[in-house]
Design a protein around this motif. Structure first.
Motif, PDB file in Angstrom:
ATOM      1  N   LEU A  61     -14.630 -14.902 -53.530  1.00 31.36           N
ATOM      2  CA  LEU A  61     -15.654 -15.171 -54.542  1.00 31.36           C
ATOM      3  C   LEU A  61     -15.001 -15.530 -55.873  1.00 31.36           C
ATOM      4  CD1 LEU A  61     -18.121 -12.281 -53.698  1.00 31.36           C
ATOM      5  CD2 LEU A  61     -18.571 -14.700 -53.400  1.00 31.36           C
ATOM      6  N   ARG A  62     -13.831 -14.947 -56.103  1.00 34.16           N
ATOM      7  CA  ARG A  62     -13.167 -15.171 -57.386  1.00 34.16           C
ATOM      8  C   ARG A  62     -12.659 -16.613 -57.516  1.00 34.16           C
ATOM      9  NH1 ARG A  62      -8.392 -11.180 -58.464  1.00 34.16           N
ATOM     10  NH2 ARG A  62      -7.472 -12.702 -57.104  1.00 34.16           N
ATOM     11  N   THR A  63     -12.243 -17.212 -56.387  1.00 31.88           N
ATOM     12  CA  THR A  63     -11.651 -18.549 -56.454  1.00 31.88           C
ATOM     13  C   THR A  63     -12.613 -19.592 -57.037  1.00 31.88           C
ATOM     14  OG1 THR A  63     -10.291 -17.886 -54.601  1.00 31.88           O
ATOM     15  CG2 THR A  63     -10.302 -20.242 -55.126  1.00 31.88           C
ATOM     16  N   PRO A  64     -13.816 -19.765 -56.472  1.00 30.50           N
ATOM     17  CA  PRO A  64     -14.720 -20.753 -57.094  1.00 30.50           C
ATOM     18  C   PRO A  64     -15.165 -20.354 -58.503  1.00 30.50           C
ATOM     19  CG  PRO A  64     -15.769 -19.733 -55.172  1.00 30.50           C
ATOM     20  CD  PRO A  64     -14.374 -19.226 -55.222  1.00 30.50           C
ATOM     21  N   ARG A  95     -20.127 -28.626 -57.103  1.00 32.13           N
ATOM     22  CA  ARG A  95     -19.377 -28.451 -55.852  1.00 32.13           C
ATOM     23  C   ARG A  95     -18.916 -26.990 -55.685  1.00 32.13           C
ATOM     24  NH1 ARG A  95     -15.767 -32.332 -56.490  1.00 32.13           N
ATOM     25  NH2 ARG A  95     -14.204 -30.889 -57.297  1.00 32.13           N
ATOM     26  N   GLN A  96     -18.360 -26.435 -56.759  1.00 30.64           N
ATOM     27  CA  GLN A  96     -17.881 -25.045 -56.696  1.00 30.64           C
ATOM     28  C   GLN A  96     -19.044 -24.083 -56.512  1.00 30.64           C
ATOM     29  OE1 GLN A  96     -14.855 -24.263 -56.449  1.00 30.64           O
ATOM     30  NE2 GLN A  96     -13.876 -26.161 -57.076  1.00 30.64           N
ATOM     31  N   LEU A 103     -20.941 -19.182 -49.361  1.00 30.45           N
ATOM     32  CA  LEU A 103     -20.205 -17.955 -49.082  1.00 30.45           C
ATOM     33  C   LEU A 103     -21.138 -16.733 -49.151  1.00 30.45           C
ATOM     34  CD1 LEU A 103     -17.230 -17.442 -48.533  1.00 30.45           C
ATOM     35  CD2 LEU A 103     -16.923 -16.956 -50.941  1.00 30.45           C
ATOM     36  N   VAL A 104     -21.932 -16.682 -50.200  1.00 37.35           N
ATOM     37  CA  VAL A 104     -22.848 -15.543 -50.382  1.00 37.35           C
ATOM     38  C   VAL A 104     -23.886 -15.519 -49.241  1.00 37.35           C
ATOM     39  CG1 VAL A 104     -24.647 -14.591 -51.890  1.00 37.35           C
ATOM     40  CG2 VAL A 104     -22.496 -15.388 -52.864  1.00 37.35           C
TER      41      VAL A 104
END
Ligand SMILES: Nc1ncnc2c1ncn2[C@@H]1O[C@H](COP(=O)(O)OP(=O)(O)O)[C@@H](O)[C@H]1O
Ligand SMILES: [Mg+2]
Length: 281
Positions: A61-64, A95-96, A103-104
């Protein structure tokens, strides 16, 4: 009743046993330290898995989120912003954001399967039609990757399963997307549908990079990826096979992997076939 407080330790099993000893709780079943460790091992293992999952989920989750933040900071540092730059920035943020939303959504789906609250709407679902639709859907992706995709429906009559069609579509989409993603240009992806006694058997076979025997069990773990860089660059988060497995379990089916490194992989799904050959209308 006395309540034991166990400190927040990574090794939960060891911690519980230590506490029992400290507090003189040498109950009958803990006669000898080794047996106690053995008894605690499953608790310890699931606790460690939970910790690993929390850490992996936070990282993903932190990456985007970090990417969105960096994009916004860069733009705020500019004195003037052209319309084109503003548009490009918004496209990048979108996009992010989409990646984050997917993901969520996947995590929520898995959590609903865990808690058995995911609604599985069972209707007669024709696997022949489903595979034909999937072939159509994935043909462009396969040809862009310079791969050939084909199917053989080896059952003379349409084969039905009592299933949630959206979930079954998701399950096979995940397997076919992987077969395409992990097969180098010039390769093949082949889908077979057949019947074996009471099961419908669907095989997704590729001539791709293959999977080492010791990795074949781990690939179903949440967030597990053999080659993180390769998977991430093609948009993968390592949840596809975990979701596929959860859907199969909810439908009382099974999945098996056969694979040879450098030669290719085959994912074989078995689902209980419906006794209806034709849906009752
Ligand atoms: N058909 C395949 N061939 C080779 N490796 C595969 C195949 N399918 C899955 N894998 C491996 O299993 C891992 C987990 O798959 P998956 O859960 O779908 O995650 P993702 O595709 O997002 O990385 C992949 O990262 C890849 O290393
Ligand atoms: Mg995948």
């Amino acid at each position: 009743m006395k309540v034991l407080l166990v400190e927040d330790e990574p090794d939960l099993g060891a911690s519980i046993v230590r506490k029992l000893h400290q507090e003189k709780y040498i109950v009958d079943w803990i006669q000898d330290g080794d047996e106690a460790w053995l008894a605690m091992r499953p608790i310890d293992r699931s606790y460690k898995q939970m910790q690993q999952f929390t850490s992996d989920a936070s990282h993903e989750l932190r990456t985007p989120l970090a990417a969105i933040n960096a994009t916004v900071e860069t733009i705020l540092d500019l004195e003037h912003l052209s319309e084109q730059e503003a548009r490009d920035t918004l496209i990048s943020i979108r996009r992010q954001n989409n990646r984050l939303a997917c993901l969520v959504q996947d995590l929520l789906l898995l959590s609903r399967f865990d808690q058995k609250t995911q609604v599985t709407d069972r209707q007669p679902c024709c696997l022949n039609d489903l595979i034909t639709d999937l072939m159509e859907e994935f043909s462009a992706l396969a040809s862009n990757a310079d791969l050939q995709i084909s199917s053989s429906l080896e059952h003379p009559q349409p084969l039905y399963v009592l299933a949630d069609e959206d979930q079954i579509l998701r399950l096979f989409s995940n397997l076919i997307a992987n077969a395409i993603k992990y097969t180098p240009a010039g390769g093949y992806v082949h889908i077979t549908l057949k019947r074996s006694t009471s099961d419908a058997v669907i095989e997704v076979k590729d001539t791709g990079i293959g999977i080492l025997p010791q990795e074949q069990v781990r690939i179903f773990d949440r967030f597990y990826r053999i080659d993180t860089a390769r998977s991430r660059s093609s948009g993968g988060s390592g949840l596809g096979l975990a979701i596929a497995k959860a859907i199969i379990e909810a439908h009382k089916g099974s999945i098996e992997v056969q694979s040879q490194l450098g030669k290719g992989s085959s994912f074989i799904v078995r689902l209980p076939a419906s006794s209806v050959e034709e849906p009752l209308l």
